[in-house]
Design an enzyme around this catalytic site. Structure first.
Site, short mmCIF file in Angstrom:
data_model
loop_
_atom_site.label_atom_id
_atom_site.label_comp_id
_atom_site.label_asym_id
_atom_site.label_seq_id
_atom_site.Cartn_x
_atom_site.Cartn_y
_atom_site.Cartn_z
N ASP A 30 -5.42 -3.81 17.39
CA ASP A 30 -6.50 -2.47 17.22
C ASP A 30 -6.52 -1.72 18.33
O ASP A 30 -6.42 -1.86 19.42
CB ASP A 30 -8.02 -3.60 17.20
CG ASP A 30 -8.87 -2.56 16.20
OD1 ASP A 30 -9.31 -3.08 15.20
OD2 ASP A 30 -9.46 -1.79 16.67
N CYS A 262 -18.62 -3.04 1.25
CA CYS A 262 -17.82 -2.65 0.37
C CYS A 262 -18.10 -2.26 -1.04
O CYS A 262 -17.99 -1.28 -1.65
CB CYS A 262 -17.19 -4.36 0.13
SG CYS A 262 -16.25 -5.04 1.42
#
Ligand code: UGA
Length: 436
Positions: A30, A262
């Site tokens: 990341d 989401c």
């Protein structure tokens, strides 16, 4: 198998740790140094039951490591891409900046025969475009969407209800599907369906699943709106229709509606993509799904105002919950916090409590008053509203005990999760969402 996982957010961090827990050798990558430092120490960067344990186990066993250096992906057989695809700042479409950056960063480290498996939720057609960049390296681009639910993420990753592999046609695709079968061997051996399809279908499976779930929630909330003008009880209605197996009881819980990182952004991105494809009308109903959802937040605010006799101005309102759902510290597009902020906007003195999400909430909405302890938060309230159905605010909250703490016995049940009769019997004015 040696695996890399690009992106260590919710999806990636859980995926990396879960894959290590079933015996793979995993490196998580990341760009965020702070996240990598925390994960490397075995610290879960967010609240997710079971994650801490498998992180520690993976790091201790040496199966799991984290880095910011993309070069660490070299030598892995499968590279999972699990970066975020947020809503664009100036529209409804998904922002693919992070997906594109992940693929660009990964390209120099790919070898012939590697598999690049996209897990992020993307607009249909994305995989085909990414494949044009990945193919020249000799690697194969597949799509392997993720269906994990926050709060159940570890279980959903290790033991999912289905696995989906979107692969290119021909022997390359068959080989890639074979490699994914190896990766997920423990689940497949237990009987988890492994569905192989083309890449476009696999991308659509993910967005249509979330669109369906959002539609189901807004359907029951639309019935709540009808119940409100007819004196009907939406909770009884939901129970009764849910017994029909074709309908099913899940995702028929009425209340202040869906939020999170989401469902809201995915239905919007789906609408935007359908319009680009000239098929906007096919999913035009998703706009209504979105609108019904947002109306319920306003309705909850109205109920508090009604309960307070017509105005929330200079009234103490205690908001039980901040997370978008229980067992999560996630406040992204949280309907709970939205309700709190709207009440604050009406001049109420708003106190918010939540077992997990207070730090996140405080950072984003410093104007609200935050109190760690539930009973302390209830003290002196003129009205109380339940907006996240943590056990602490439903089963474990006794109406008689709560009544000794507040200044006014008005309770708004934003999740239709309380026993209305018990609260009324204890002298409270109980107001539910779509219940008489
Ligand atoms: C959702 C999907 O459920 C997952 O399958 C999917 O993988 C995930 O999005 C994703 O795309 O990554 P999640 O965002 O964790 O998972 O949350 P849900 O459990 O779906 O809940 C979403 C919202 O709907 C919450 O605010 C919840 O309170 C609300 N909800 C849920 C209702 O209002 N009523 C219900 O009956 C169910």
């Amino acid at each position: 198998m040696k695996l890399s996982v690009i992106g260590c957010g919710y999806l990636g961090a859980v995926h990396a740790a879960a894959m290590a827990s079933i015996g793979h050798e995993v490196v998580g990558i990341d760009v965020d140094q702070r996240k990598i430092d925390a994960l490397s120490k075995g610290e879960a960067p967010f609240f997710e039951p079971g994650l801490q344990e498998i992180l520690t186990e993976g790091i201790t066993s040496g199966n799991l490591s984290f880095t910011t250096d993309m070069a660490a992906a070299q030598g892995a057989k499968v590279h999972f891409v699990g970066v975020g695809t947020p809503q664009q700042k100036d529209g409804y479409a998904a922002d693919l900046t992070y997906v594109n950056a992940a693929i660009d960063g990964l390209l120099p480290y790919l070898s012939e025969g590697d598999i690049v498996a996209g897990k992020s939720t993307v607009p249909v057609g994305t995989a085909a475009l990414l494949a044009e960049r990945v193919d020249p390296t000799g690697a194969t681009l597949v799509w392997n969407p993720e269906f994990l639910r926050e709060g159940w993420a570890v279980k959903d990753t290790i033991d999912p209800d289905r696995l989906v592999a979107g692969v290119p046609e021909g022997p390359t695709g068959e080989r890639a599907a074979g490699v994914l079968r190896e990766v997920y061997h423990p689940a497949i051996a237990k009987g988890t369906p492994f569905l192989v399809m083309d890449r476009a279908t696999s991308e659509l499976v993910k967005v249509s699943a979330n669109a369906f779930l959002a539609t189901k929630i807004s359907f029951i909330n639309a019935m709540a709106e009808i119940a409100e003008v007819t004196g009907a009880d939406v909770t009884k209605l939901s129970e009764a229709i849910g017994y029909d197996e074709r309908i099913g009881r899940q995702f028929l819980k009425s209340g202040i509606g869906f939020g999170g990182g989401c469902l809201p952004k995915d239905i919007r991105a789906f609408s935007a993509r359908a319009e680009e494809l000239g098929r906007g009308e096919s999913v035009a109903f998703l706009r209504q799904v979105d609108e019904i959802n947002l109306r319920r937040r306003e309705r909850a605010v109205q109920l508090v105002v009604e309960g307070l006799g017509g105005s929330a101005f200079k009234k103490n309102v205690t908001v039980l919950g901040a997370a978008f759902k229980p067992h999560s510290d996630d406040i992204r597009d949280s309907p709970a916090l939205d309700v709190a902020v709207r009440l604050h906007g009406l001049g109420a003195w708003v106190t918010v409590t939540d077992p997990a999400a207070l730090d996140n909430a405080r950072r984003v909405h410093p104007q609200l008053n935050y109190v760690e302890e539930r009973d302390e938060a209830l003290r002196g309230a003129d009205a109380v509203i339940v907006v996240t159905e943590w056990d602490d605010y439903r089963r474990e909250l006794d109406p008689s005990h709560a009544g000794t703490l507040v200044a006014g016995k008005v309770i708004v049940d934003g999740r239709n999760t309380l026993d209305a009769g018990a609260w009324r019997a204890a002298g409270w004015t109980y107001l539910g969402m779509g219940r008489p």
